[in-house]
Motif scaffolding. Structure first.
Motif, short mmCIF file in Angstrom:
data_model
loop_
_atom_site.label_atom_id
_atom_site.label_comp_id
_atom_site.label_asym_id
_atom_site.label_seq_id
_atom_site.Cartn_x
_atom_site.Cartn_y
_atom_site.Cartn_z
N GLY A 60 -23.63 8.48 30.61
CA GLY A 60 -23.60 9.95 30.72
C GLY A 60 -24.91 10.56 30.27
N MET A 61 -25.48 10.00 29.19
CA MET A 61 -26.78 10.48 28.70
C MET A 61 -27.85 10.26 29.76
SD MET A 61 -28.84 8.99 25.41
CE MET A 61 -30.59 9.32 25.15
N LEU A 62 -27.80 9.09 30.41
CA LEU A 62 -28.79 8.78 31.45
C LEU A 62 -28.73 9.79 32.60
CD1 LEU A 62 -30.83 6.49 32.48
CD2 LEU A 62 -28.91 5.79 33.92
N VAL A 63 -27.50 10.08 33.03
CA VAL A 63 -27.34 11.02 34.15
C VAL A 63 -27.77 12.43 33.72
CG1 VAL A 63 -25.63 12.11 35.67
CG2 VAL A 63 -25.54 9.65 35.27
N GLU A 64 -27.43 12.81 32.49
CA GLU A 64 -27.77 14.16 32.02
C GLU A 64 -29.28 14.32 31.81
OE1 GLU A 64 -25.88 16.71 31.99
OE2 GLU A 64 -23.95 15.72 32.31
N GLN A 65 -29.96 13.26 31.30
CA GLN A 65 -31.42 13.40 31.13
C GLN A 65 -32.10 13.52 32.49
OE1 GLN A 65 -34.02 11.19 31.98
NE2 GLN A 65 -32.64 9.62 32.76
N ALA A 66 -31.51 12.84 33.49
CA ALA A 66 -32.05 12.93 34.85
C ALA A 66 -31.86 14.34 35.40
CB ALA A 66 -31.37 11.89 35.75
N ALA A 67 -30.72 14.93 35.11
CA ALA A 67 -30.45 16.30 35.60
C ALA A 67 -31.43 17.30 34.99
CB ALA A 67 -29.01 16.70 35.27
N GLU A 68 -31.75 17.11 33.71
CA GLU A 68 -32.75 17.97 33.04
C GLU A 68 -34.11 17.83 33.72
OE1 GLU A 68 -30.98 20.04 30.33
OE2 GLU A 68 -33.15 20.23 30.10
N ALA A 69 -34.49 16.60 34.03
CA ALA A 69 -35.79 16.36 34.69
C ALA A 69 -35.79 16.99 36.08
CB ALA A 69 -36.06 14.85 34.78
N PHE A 70 -34.68 16.80 36.80
CA PHE A 70 -34.56 17.35 38.16
C PHE A 70 -34.70 18.88 38.11
CE2 PHE A 70 -32.41 18.66 42.04
CZ PHE A 70 -32.71 17.64 42.95
N ALA A 71 -34.06 19.50 37.12
CA ALA A 71 -34.13 20.96 36.98
C ALA A 71 -35.57 21.41 36.68
CB ALA A 71 -33.18 21.43 35.88
N LEU A 72 -36.27 20.64 35.85
CA LEU A 72 -37.67 20.98 35.54
C LEU A 72 -38.53 20.90 36.80
CD1 LEU A 72 -39.96 21.35 33.28
CD2 LEU A 72 -40.27 18.88 33.52
N TRP A 73 -38.31 19.87 37.60
CA TRP A 73 -39.15 19.68 38.79
C TRP A 73 -38.81 20.66 39.90
CZ3 TRP A 73 -37.67 13.84 38.71
CH2 TRP A 73 -38.50 13.16 37.82
N ARG A 74 -37.50 20.87 40.13
CA ARG A 74 -37.06 21.55 41.35
C ARG A 74 -36.55 22.97 41.11
NH1 ARG A 74 -39.54 18.85 45.00
NH2 ARG A 74 -38.28 20.03 46.49
N GLY A 75 -36.34 23.34 39.83
CA GLY A 75 -35.81 24.67 39.54
C GLY A 75 -34.35 24.83 39.93
N VAL A 76 -33.65 23.74 40.15
CA VAL A 76 -32.23 23.75 40.53
C VAL A 76 -31.51 22.76 39.64
CG1 VAL A 76 -30.56 23.40 42.42
CG2 VAL A 76 -32.95 23.95 42.94
N ARG A 77 -30.38 23.18 39.05
CA ARG A 77 -29.66 22.24 38.17
C ARG A 77 -28.53 21.57 38.94
NH1 ARG A 77 -29.37 20.85 33.20
NH2 ARG A 77 -31.13 22.19 32.77
N PRO A 78 -28.61 20.25 39.11
CA PRO A 78 -27.55 19.57 39.85
C PRO A 78 -26.27 19.42 39.02
CG PRO A 78 -29.16 17.98 39.09
CD PRO A 78 -29.65 19.33 38.63
N GLU A 85 -19.89 14.60 39.51
CA GLU A 85 -19.60 13.71 40.64
C GLU A 85 -20.46 12.44 40.57
OE1 GLU A 85 -19.71 14.72 45.16
OE2 GLU A 85 -18.73 16.30 43.98
N VAL A 86 -21.73 12.62 40.21
CA VAL A 86 -22.66 11.48 40.14
C VAL A 86 -22.21 10.51 39.05
CG1 VAL A 86 -25.05 10.81 39.69
CG2 VAL A 86 -24.57 12.87 41.01
N LEU A 87 -21.83 11.07 37.90
CA LEU A 87 -21.39 10.22 36.79
C LEU A 87 -20.12 9.46 37.18
CD1 LEU A 87 -21.86 9.27 33.95
CD2 LEU A 87 -20.81 11.35 33.07
N THR A 88 -19.19 10.14 37.82
CA THR A 88 -17.94 9.48 38.23
C THR A 88 -18.23 8.36 39.22
OG1 THR A 88 -16.86 11.61 37.97
CG2 THR A 88 -15.62 9.93 39.14
N SER A 89 -19.10 8.62 40.18
CA SER A 89 -19.34 7.57 41.18
C SER A 89 -20.13 6.41 40.57
CB SER A 89 -20.00 8.14 42.43
OG SER A 89 -21.38 8.16 42.28
#
Ligand code: NDP
Length: 271
Positions: free
Chosen positions: A240-258, A262-266
């Motif tokens: 969960g930490m791995l997926v959440e740190q990735a989401a933070e990075a994605f938000a920094l790069w793209r300005g959109v928070r995923p 769903e990603v964690l469940t899959s």
């Protein structure tokens, strides 16, 4: 052409980051490519310069390059400065921006995904390496009653805690065996689980309703998770930490928070 990102490490073949970022991109309609990048152990800075020259927009950084990434960045976020390590680079016209999303990812997983608020809680952080460093400020910003840092090498824990002087009243340091009393949340940020080792911990550290989280993840519970479960704690791995740190990075790069659910469940289904 799609914007390009990657995760830089050595080794890197095991990294799940491409899978996570591909899922985020699909879910948010962002046009990007994200791949693995193996950097030579003595060639991190050269690798980053090459990525910039090729027009990459950013990169995640993993073992063993987080400290080098910290030194290479020309600007740093406050949390990267507090961590002394960088796991996310953004390449823009102004140079190389360095951030650290590991700690915020940990906190998001505990508070949001596990539903355990940290304000007023007694928290145990095992380890004083890179991952523990990154967790310090985000954990302290949640307003815990106390944060105890326990490490095999006591001096390293003392030095780490010493860097957070403004929170001194809420911080303490301990060896593993000397830990006293129960904790509400007990986080294993040592790398002991990688070699299936368990630090010599008193079982009483797992207070009533304790959440025990191991930052490591794999296809079965770690020895720490098994030990904690035997002593009544609810347990959680580091996925969960791995997926959440990735989401933070994605938000920094793209300005959109995923959305991470769903990603964690899959990913849990496929590990
Ligand atoms: P470091 O090498 O920087 O730090 C290692 C820490 O573990 C040190 O505190 C070290 O103590 C301690 N340690 C190592 N071996 C043992 C042992 N046998 N018994 C007790 N303590 C030990 O590693 P990181 O901080 O980068 O990584 C720590 C863990 O966190 C790893 O399992 C890593 O996979 C995980 N991680 C997970 C992330 C996620 O997204 N889920 C993100 C980042 C890390 P000493 O000071 O005495 O050497």
């Amino acid at each position: 052409m799609s914007d390009r990102y990657c995760v830089i490490g050595n080794p890197i073949a095991h990294s799940k980051s491409p899978q996570i970022h591909a899922a985020f991109a699909a879910a948010t309609g962002q046009d990007l490519r994200y791949e693995r990048c193996l950097a030579p152990l003595d060639g991190f800075a050269a690798t980053v310069r090459e990525l910039v020259a090729q027009g990459y927009r950013g990169a995640n950084v993993t073992v063993p390059f987080k400290l080098e990434a910290f030194r290479l960045a020309t600007r740093l976020s406050e949390r990267a400065r507090a961590a002394g390590a960088v796991n996310t680079l953004k390449f823009d016209g102004d140079g190389i921006y360095g951030d650290n999303t590991d700690g915020p990812g940990l906190v998001a997983d505990i508070v949001r995904n596990a539903g355990v608020p940290l304000a007023g809680k007694r928290i145990l952080l095992l380890g004083a390496g890179g991952a523990a460093r990154g967790a310090m400020l985000p954990l302290l910003e949640q307003g815990p009653r106390q944060l105890v840092v326990a490490n095999r090498t006591l001096a390293t824990a003392e030095a780490l805690v010493g860097e957070f002087g403004q929170y001194a009243g809420r911080l303490a340091v301990s060896g593993f065996a000397a830990l006293e009393g129960g904790f509400d949340v007990a986080i294993n940020a040592t790398s002991a689980s990688l070699s299936s080792e368990l630090p010599p911990l008193p079982p009483a550290i797992f207070g009533p309703g304790c959440l025990a989280l191991d930052m490591m993840y794999g296809n079965k519970p770690t020895v720490y998770m098994e030990f904690a479960a035997r002593h009544g704690a609810s347990v959680r791995d580091g996925l969960g930490m791995l997926v959440e740190q990735a989401a933070e990075a994605f938000a920094l790069w793209r300005g959109v928070r995923p959305d991470t659910n769903e990603v964690l469940t899959s990913m849990r289904r496929s590990t």
